[in-house]
Design a protein around this motif. Sequence first.
Motif, short mmCIF file in Angstrom:
data_model
loop_
_atom_site.label_atom_id
_atom_site.label_comp_id
_atom_site.label_asym_id
_atom_site.label_seq_id
_atom_site.Cartn_x
_atom_site.Cartn_y
_atom_site.Cartn_z
N ILE A 144 12.60 1.99 -5.77
CA ILE A 144 11.97 2.50 -3.93
C ILE A 144 11.11 3.44 -4.01
CG2 ILE A 144 13.43 4.51 -3.47
CD1 ILE A 144 15.94 3.94 -3.93
N GLY A 145 10.37 4.12 -5.22
CA GLY A 145 9.43 4.97 -5.47
C GLY A 145 8.28 3.57 -5.41
N GLY A 146 8.30 3.42 -6.55
CA GLY A 146 7.31 2.11 -7.14
C GLY A 146 7.05 1.20 -5.98
N GLY A 147 8.22 0.78 -5.56
CA GLY A 147 8.28 -0.59 -5.29
C GLY A 147 7.94 -0.15 -3.28
N ALA A 148 9.07 0.35 -2.72
CA ALA A 148 9.90 0.36 -0.99
C ALA A 148 8.67 2.06 -0.85
CB ALA A 148 10.18 0.71 -1.08
N LEU A 149 8.65 2.66 -1.48
CA LEU A 149 7.95 3.96 -0.45
C LEU A 149 6.24 3.25 -0.97
CD1 LEU A 149 7.80 6.41 0.62
CD2 LEU A 149 8.19 7.51 -1.57
N ALA A 150 5.38 2.99 -2.33
CA ALA A 150 4.39 2.94 -2.85
C ALA A 150 3.52 2.17 -2.06
CB ALA A 150 4.26 2.76 -4.25
N PHE A 151 4.10 1.40 -1.88
CA PHE A 151 3.86 -0.13 -0.52
C PHE A 151 4.20 0.04 0.27
CE2 PHE A 151 3.02 -1.04 -5.18
CZ PHE A 151 1.49 -2.06 -4.80
N ILE A 152 5.04 0.81 1.24
CA ILE A 152 4.78 1.06 2.63
C ILE A 152 3.41 1.93 3.16
CG2 ILE A 152 5.74 2.23 4.37
CD1 ILE A 152 8.31 1.56 3.63
N LEU A 153 3.11 2.74 2.03
CA LEU A 153 2.30 3.19 2.15
C LEU A 153 0.99 2.74 2.16
CD1 LEU A 153 3.16 7.00 0.53
CD2 LEU A 153 3.28 6.38 2.91
N TRP A 154 0.80 1.48 0.88
CA TRP A 154 -0.14 0.95 0.59
C TRP A 154 -1.12 0.28 2.12
CZ3 TRP A 154 -3.58 2.08 -3.01
CH2 TRP A 154 -4.38 0.93 -3.53
N VAL A 155 0.50 -0.32 2.69
CA VAL A 155 -0.58 -1.88 3.78
C VAL A 155 -0.72 -0.35 4.64
CG1 VAL A 155 0.78 -3.45 3.13
CG2 VAL A 155 2.10 -1.91 4.26
N MET A 156 0.01 0.89 5.12
CA MET A 156 0.11 1.55 5.93
C MET A 156 -1.72 2.27 5.89
SD MET A 156 3.03 4.13 6.13
CE MET A 156 1.92 5.44 7.10
N ALA A 157 -1.83 2.50 4.86
CA ALA A 157 -3.29 2.38 4.32
C ALA A 157 -4.25 1.21 4.92
CB ALA A 157 -3.81 3.19 2.86
N LEU A 158 -4.01 0.21 4.15
CA LEU A 158 -4.84 -0.87 4.53
C LEU A 158 -5.18 -1.60 5.90
CD1 LEU A 158 -4.02 -3.19 1.64
CD2 LEU A 158 -6.43 -2.24 1.40
N ALA A 159 -4.09 -0.94 6.96
CA ALA A 159 -4.26 -1.07 8.15
C ALA A 159 -5.24 0.24 8.67
CB ALA A 159 -2.75 -0.71 8.67
N ARG A 160 -5.63 0.92 7.96
CA ARG A 160 -6.48 1.64 8.60
C ARG A 160 -7.64 2.06 8.31
NH1 ARG A 160 -1.27 2.90 8.95
NH2 ARG A 160 -0.29 4.01 10.48
N ALA A 161 -7.95 1.65 6.78
CA ALA A 161 -9.16 1.96 6.19
C ALA A 161 -9.99 0.85 5.91
CB ALA A 161 -9.05 3.02 4.76
N THR A 162 -10.70 0.66 4.98
CA THR A 162 -11.61 -0.54 4.12
C THR A 162 -10.99 -0.58 3.50
OG1 THR A 162 -13.60 0.60 3.11
CG2 THR A 162 -13.45 -0.61 5.93
N PRO A 163 -10.61 -2.02 2.94
CA PRO A 163 -9.89 -2.23 1.40
C PRO A 163 -10.80 -1.96 0.42
CG PRO A 163 -10.60 -4.38 3.09
CD PRO A 163 -11.29 -3.25 3.05
N THR A 164 -11.96 -1.75 0.35
CA THR A 164 -12.48 -0.85 -1.23
C THR A 164 -12.67 0.43 -1.18
OG1 THR A 164 -14.60 -2.04 -1.07
CG2 THR A 164 -14.60 -0.72 -1.90
N ARG A 165 -12.31 1.64 0.14
CA ARG A 165 -11.25 2.64 0.46
C ARG A 165 -9.92 3.27 -0.14
NH1 ARG A 165 -15.50 6.49 2.86
NH2 ARG A 165 -16.99 5.59 4.17
N VAL A 166 -9.67 2.24 0.14
CA VAL A 166 -8.37 2.24 -0.23
C VAL A 166 -8.79 2.12 -1.64
CG1 VAL A 166 -6.05 0.60 0.38
CG2 VAL A 166 -7.45 1.91 2.41
N ALA A 167 -8.91 1.27 -2.28
CA ALA A 167 -9.03 0.93 -3.82
C ALA A 167 -8.83 2.42 -4.41
CB ALA A 167 -9.77 -0.16 -3.58
N ASN A 168 -10.47 2.79 -4.09
CA ASN A 168 -11.06 3.84 -4.64
C ASN A 168 -9.71 4.83 -4.92
OD1 ASN A 168 -13.40 2.91 -4.26
ND2 ASN A 168 -14.05 4.38 -2.31
N THR A 169 -8.68 4.91 -4.13
CA THR A 169 -7.79 6.03 -5.10
C THR A 169 -7.18 5.60 -6.04
OG1 THR A 169 -5.71 4.95 -3.13
CG2 THR A 169 -7.11 6.52 -1.83
N MET A 170 -7.23 4.46 -6.54
CA MET A 170 -6.51 3.83 -7.67
C MET A 170 -6.71 4.97 -8.77
SD MET A 170 -4.15 1.92 -8.33
CE MET A 170 -3.97 0.75 -7.16
#
Length: 292
Positions: A222-248
């Motif tokens: 739930i947390g590490g699967g569904a929620l984390a990656f709902i947020l991840w793809v929402m981020a990829l839709a709004r920012a460049t791949p490198t900017r999103v990946a920087n948060t790692m």
Amino acid sequence: MGEWAGVAIALASSILGGTAAAITRYLVGGADPVLLAILRWGIGFLCLLPCALLLGVRWPQRSDWPAVALLGICFFGLFFILYNIAVSYTTAARASLALATLPLHTMVVGALLGVERLTARKIIGVGIAVLGVTAALAAGLAQSPPGAWRGELIMTGAVFCMAFYNVLSRPLMQRSSALGFLTVGMGAGAAVLVLAGFVKGSFAALDHFTTGQWIAGIYLGIGGGALAFILWVMALARATPTRVANTMTVNPIAATLLAALLIGEPITANLLIGLVAVFAGIWIATSEAKPV
């Protein structure tokens, strides 16, 4: 604001991903890498599908389904099997430190595919971060599990899977929706994992799960699967791949703190030094002034 909103969403996703690394390390003694991936993405998909149906999301175009499914299998299947194997060899903190080089891998893959230009400054940043991580992991081998270097090497290779996913997913999402894209990709990856689990006999380990392991496994989905990656793809839709990946880069911080609480993994100076090197390298690589 779209870019900054995407970065903020990605930051929340990366924190959840860091806690998932610690949970994976907690579960790794009682489940093989395939079962761990099934728990994360099988449960994650069962959470996503009803949400997507209720919300009436825009699904990928029919012509895009093979590409979306293939990306899902490579990422949710191959990447996370390698991820779980890596965590079984090393600590959650060290594995997450290797994973924190994702922005640099994403930058290189973006350059190779012609999405982002690789400049001298970016190359210097990549070099500093990679050398810092390598030095930090090498310096801490004495306090690490035997064969820890294998885990970090596997994780480094696995990160390229996620880098390709980051770079290639955005145009597919733009032709559908973030949740529709994610549901199809995660479903394809989960289906392949379940099939592999039946062939391998991975599900037998569930008979011996304790209450604590079940709670951890459900959180992983739930947390590490569904929620984390709902947020991840929402981020990829709004920012460049490198900017999103920087948060790692926050991933190892969350992993280190939770792993210290759950299983007593040490927080060592070399890990902190390696994290500083990652931050420095990413800042150098991504802070290049735009041409006027």
